[in-house]
Every structure is written in C-alpha cells, then in structure tokens.
Write a protein that holds these residues in place. Structure first.
Motif, PDB file in Angstrom:
ATOM      1  N   LEU A  55       3.670   7.954   7.365  1.00 21.39           N
ATOM      2  CA  LEU A  55       2.427   7.423   6.809  1.00 21.39           C
ATOM      3  C   LEU A  55       2.796   6.299   5.854  1.00 21.39           C
ATOM      4  CD1 LEU A  55      -0.616   7.825   6.714  1.00 21.39           C
ATOM      5  CD2 LEU A  55      -0.266   9.698   5.099  1.00 21.39           C
ATOM      6  N   VAL A  56       2.375   5.084   6.191  1.00 21.05           N
ATOM      7  CA  VAL A  56       2.632   3.930   5.334  1.00 21.05           C
ATOM      8  C   VAL A  56       1.276   3.374   4.909  1.00 21.05           C
ATOM      9  CG1 VAL A  56       3.710   1.666   5.140  1.00 21.05           C
ATOM     10  CG2 VAL A  56       4.740   3.412   6.611  1.00 21.05           C
ATOM     11  N   THR A  57       1.093   3.205   3.608  1.00 16.38           N
ATOM     12  CA  THR A  57      -0.214   2.822   3.117  1.00 16.38           C
ATOM     13  C   THR A  57      -0.091   2.024   1.828  1.00 16.38           C
ATOM     14  OG1 THR A  57      -2.429   3.668   2.619  1.00 16.38           O
ATOM     15  CG2 THR A  57      -0.545   4.914   1.767  1.00 16.38           C
ATOM     16  N   GLN A  58      -1.173   1.419   1.416  1.00 17.70           N
ATOM     17  CA  GLN A  58      -1.195   0.616   0.194  1.00 17.70           C
ATOM     18  C   GLN A  58      -1.586   1.482  -1.002  1.00 17.70           C
ATOM     19  OE1 GLN A  58      -0.494  -2.698   0.023  1.00 17.70           O
ATOM     20  NE2 GLN A  58      -0.131  -2.923   2.227  1.00 17.70           N
ATOM     21  N   MET A  59      -1.141   1.048  -2.152  1.00 14.67           N
ATOM     22  CA  MET A  59      -1.553   1.693  -3.415  1.00 14.67           C
ATOM     23  C   MET A  59      -3.066   1.717  -3.509  1.00 14.67           C
ATOM     24  SD  MET A  59       0.655   0.707  -6.797  1.00 14.67           S
ATOM     25  CE  MET A  59       0.126  -0.942  -6.712  1.00 14.67           C
ATOM     26  N   GLY A  60      -3.588   2.807  -4.015  1.00 13.66           N
ATOM     27  CA  GLY A  60      -5.022   2.921  -4.221  1.00 13.66           C
ATOM     28  C   GLY A  60      -5.780   3.545  -3.064  1.00 13.66           C
ATOM     29  N   ASN A  61      -5.130   3.615  -1.898  1.00  8.73           N
ATOM     30  CA  ASN A  61      -5.795   4.220  -0.736  1.00  8.73           C
ATOM     31  C   ASN A  61      -5.837   5.742  -0.847  1.00  8.73           C
ATOM     32  OD1 ASN A  61      -6.264   1.749   0.419  1.00  8.73           O
ATOM     33  ND2 ASN A  61      -4.633   1.906   1.953  1.00  8.73           N
ATOM     34  N   ASP A  62      -6.682   6.334   0.016  1.00  2.00           N
ATOM     35  CA  ASP A  62      -6.763   7.793   0.134  1.00  2.00           C
ATOM     36  C   ASP A  62      -6.234   8.180   1.510  1.00  2.00           C
ATOM     37  OD1 ASP A  62     -10.152   7.790  -1.279  1.00  2.00           O
ATOM     38  OD2 ASP A  62      -8.188   7.529  -2.233  1.00  2.00           O
ATOM     39  N   LYS A  63      -5.418   9.239   1.551  1.00  2.00           N
ATOM     40  CA  LYS A  63      -4.856   9.658   2.835  1.00  2.00           C
ATOM     41  C   LYS A  63      -4.806  11.180   2.905  1.00  2.00           C
ATOM     42  CE  LYS A  63      -3.979   5.720   4.785  1.00  2.00           C
ATOM     43  NZ  LYS A  63      -4.723   5.334   6.016  1.00  2.00           N
ATOM     44  N   ILE A  93      -4.824  13.151  -0.554  1.00  4.74           N
ATOM     45  CA  ILE A  93      -4.333  12.457  -1.744  1.00  4.74           C
ATOM     46  C   ILE A  93      -5.226  11.245  -2.007  1.00  4.74           C
ATOM     47  CG2 ILE A  93      -2.303  11.568  -2.931  1.00  4.74           C
ATOM     48  CD1 ILE A  93      -0.635  12.621  -0.521  1.00  4.74           C
ATOM     49  N   ASN A  94      -5.804  11.206  -3.185  1.00  5.82           N
ATOM     50  CA  ASN A  94      -6.660  10.075  -3.594  1.00  5.82           C
ATOM     51  C   ASN A  94      -5.854   9.064  -4.393  1.00  5.82           C
ATOM     52  OD1 ASN A  94      -9.065  11.103  -2.500  1.00  5.82           O
ATOM     53  ND2 ASN A  94      -9.415  12.364  -4.312  1.00  5.82           N
ATOM     54  N   SER A  95      -6.318   7.826  -4.337  1.00  2.83           N
ATOM     55  CA  SER A  95      -5.769   6.765  -5.207  1.00  2.83           C
ATOM     56  C   SER A  95      -4.243   6.788  -5.234  1.00  2.83           C
ATOM     57  CB  SER A  95      -6.310   6.925  -6.634  1.00  2.83           C
ATOM     58  OG  SER A  95      -7.713   6.910  -6.622  1.00  2.83           O
ATOM     59  N   LEU A  96      -3.644   6.611  -4.078  1.00  2.00           N
ATOM     60  CA  LEU A  96      -2.190   6.724  -3.958  1.00  2.00           C
ATOM     61  C   LEU A  96      -1.458   5.782  -4.889  1.00  2.00           C
ATOM     62  CD1 LEU A  96      -2.108   7.312  -0.172  1.00  2.00           C
ATOM     63  CD2 LEU A  96      -0.749   8.639  -1.803  1.00  2.00           C
ATOM     64  N   GLU A  97      -0.347   6.296  -5.462  1.00  2.00           N
ATOM     65  CA  GLU A  97       0.502   5.543  -6.367  1.00  2.00           C
ATOM     66  C   GLU A  97       1.896   5.419  -5.764  1.00  2.00           C
ATOM     67  OE1 GLU A  97       0.451   7.633 -10.057  1.00  2.00           O
ATOM     68  OE2 GLU A  97      -1.712   7.323 -10.385  1.00  2.00           O
ATOM     69  N   LEU A  98       2.651   4.416  -6.275  1.00  2.00           N
ATOM     70  CA  LEU A  98       4.007   4.208  -5.767  1.00  2.00           C
ATOM     71  C   LEU A  98       4.846   5.480  -5.856  1.00  2.00           C
ATOM     72  CD1 LEU A  98       4.856   0.688  -7.256  1.00  2.00           C
ATOM     73  CD2 LEU A  98       4.231   1.239  -4.901  1.00  2.00           C
ATOM     74  N   GLY A  99       4.670   6.207  -6.960  1.00  2.00           N
ATOM     75  CA  GLY A  99       5.460   7.413  -7.187  1.00  2.00           C
ATOM     76  C   GLY A  99       5.138   8.565  -6.251  1.00  2.00           C
ATOM     77  N   ASP A 100       4.099   8.402  -5.453  1.00  2.00           N
ATOM     78  CA  ASP A 100       3.764   9.451  -4.485  1.00  2.00           C
ATOM     79  C   ASP A 100       4.630   9.349  -3.235  1.00  2.00           C
ATOM     80  OD1 ASP A 100       0.235   9.012  -5.231  1.00  2.00           O
ATOM     81  OD2 ASP A 100       1.734  10.297  -6.197  1.00  2.00           O
ATOM     82  N   SER A 101       5.369   8.270  -3.105  1.00  2.00           N
ATOM     83  CA  SER A 101       6.251   8.109  -1.950  1.00  2.00           C
ATOM     84  C   SER A 101       7.283   9.226  -1.936  1.00  2.00           C
ATOM     85  CB  SER A 101       6.966   6.755  -1.999  1.00  2.00           C
ATOM     86  OG  SER A 101       6.043   5.693  -1.881  1.00  2.00           O
ATOM     87  N   VAL A 158       4.302   4.462   0.010  1.00  2.00           N
ATOM     88  CA  VAL A 158       3.194   3.747  -0.634  1.00  2.00           C
ATOM     89  C   VAL A 158       3.701   2.377  -1.060  1.00  2.00           C
ATOM     90  CG1 VAL A 158       1.483   3.789  -2.468  1.00  2.00           C
ATOM     91  CG2 VAL A 158       2.260   5.938  -1.450  1.00  2.00           C
ATOM     92  N   LEU A 159       3.047   1.338  -0.566  1.00  4.18           N
ATOM     93  CA  LEU A 159       3.490  -0.038  -0.844  1.00  4.18           C
ATOM     94  C   LEU A 159       2.681  -0.669  -1.969  1.00  4.18           C
ATOM     95  CD1 LEU A 159       3.763  -1.182   2.868  1.00  4.18           C
ATOM     96  CD2 LEU A 159       5.602  -0.357   1.393  1.00  4.18           C
TER      97      LEU A 159
END
Lengths: 115, 111
Positions: B11-19, B78-86, B110-111
């Motif tokens: 799963l590759v996604t941008q910061m702030g997204n929900d997944k 996961i809401n509002s993804l952050e870099l540290g969630d990688s 998380v990019l």
C-alpha cells in the motif's frame, strides 16, 4: 511487565556448524515461550513453543529449544546449519495469566549462514 | 487454503489520506491481532479482538481504528496517514495461547 532479550542482533555461522540463538525472558511467572522465523518479505512462521510440558521442545526444520527456569532462558539451537536457515529469528513471550495471549517480542536475531 | 490472509500486500499512499487493511482467518480462532513491524524489524502489538470484542488497545493513536465484523475478520482503518505510519502491519490469530498464526503482512509506505 514481561520482556524478552535476544543477545546478538546478528549471528554468523558456517554451513554445517551449530546454530545457537539466545533468548532470555523476564516474567513473574513462567510464561509461554515461542520462537518465530521470518524470511525476507514474508510473515512470521512459528518454529516451536513451550507451554509447560517438556522443557526440551522440538520444532520444525530441525530446531529445538530448552526452557531453563533457573536461567530464565529459552535458547534456540540447531546441530547443523543449512543455507536455507538464513533468516530473522524472533523470541516471544506470552503471559499465561493474560487471556489475550498477546505476544511480547524480542528485537530479533538475523542468522547469516556462510558457505 | 490460506490460514490468515491480508489485503493488500503493498500500500503506497500520500500523507493525509485514509486507508484500510483487511484480514481474514479460516482457522476458527477466537482471537485476532494487529501487530506493527517498524523499519528496524521491531514487532509490537497494536490491537487484539476476542470474539469481535476489543480486548487490547496498546496506546495506538486514535487515527487507527480496528473493526471486527465477525470473529473471522479484523480490519484496520487508518485516518490522516503520517510518514511515521510507514511499516509492515501483520494480522494474526490464535486460540488459547497455543501460538499465533501470522498473515503475510501489508507493507504500508506513506509518501
């Protein structure tokens, strides 16, 4: 609180040599103890477990571990290393009085096997 | 005949997204878990459910919300993804302290 210490983040052995991966635990009562193996980019596979029967536990792939209460240890051994044993190994503890049976993991030991 | 399965694997996604990550087990186990493995390979429990009831929440940010629609499924939103969630997120299941069976993991970047 329970904890697990794995001595040595990396262990290197020659093919055919003895494998010894060390694990010590801290717990007020004898816990359940486990060894897991993780190959690159894969999930964790249970190698063996101690749940209060025989103190010498045999697992898959020729591995075994001995529960020593006096030393609070549960070291993993294999008489003769194969190249295919190269992986990350995790020791874990579970509180037998905690109905969630959650695992507390050690930091892992990477086993390298030299030809 | 996979015992514990997770989707997606990557799963590759941008910061702030929900997944969301989904997990299913066909072992008939009562207890399911989410673990997080960080970049140093350290594994830590996040949540545990027993028969659809939350029994462990290990000081995980409330951006993480597990849901268990039945005892064979445990999803992680996961809401509002952050870099540290990688990290790599592992689902697992067990029955009565016999050891946990782990899924193949979901590598979240998380990019």
């Amino acid at each position: 609180a329970q904890s697990v210490t794995q001595l040595g983040s990396h262990v290197s052995v020659s093919e055919g040599a003895l494998v010894l991966l060390r694990c010590n635990y801290s717990s007020s009562v004898p816990p359940y103890l486990f060894w897991y193996v993780q190959y690159p980019n894969q999930g964790l596979q249970l190698l063996l477990k101690y749940t209060s029967a025989a103190t010498l536990v045999k697992g898959i792939n020729g591995f075994e571990a001995e529960f020593k209460k006096s030393e609070t240890s549960f070291h993993l051994t294999k008489p003769s290393a194969h190249m295919s044993d190269a992986a990350e190994y995790f020791c874990a503890v579970s509180d037998r009085e905690d109905s969630s049976y959650k695992l507390i993991f050690g930091s892992g030991t990477r086993l390298l096997v030299r030809p | 005949d996979t015992a514990v399965s997770q989707t997606p694997k990557y799963l590759v996604t941008q910061m702030g997204n929900d997944k969301s990550i989904k997990c299913e087990q066909n072992l008939g186990h009562d207890t399911m878990y989410w673990y997080k493995q960080d970049s140093k390979k350290f594994l830590k429990i996040m949540f545990s459910y027993n028969n659809k009831e939350l029994i462990i929440n290990e000081t995980v940010p409330n951006r993480f919300s597990p849901k268990s629609p039945d005892k064979a499924h445990l999803n992680l939103h996961i809401n509002s993804l952050e870099l540290g969630d990688s990290a790599v997120y592992f689902c697992a299941s067990s029955q009565g302290g016999t050891g946990e069976f782990f899924g193949p993991g979901t590598r979240l970047t998380v990019l």
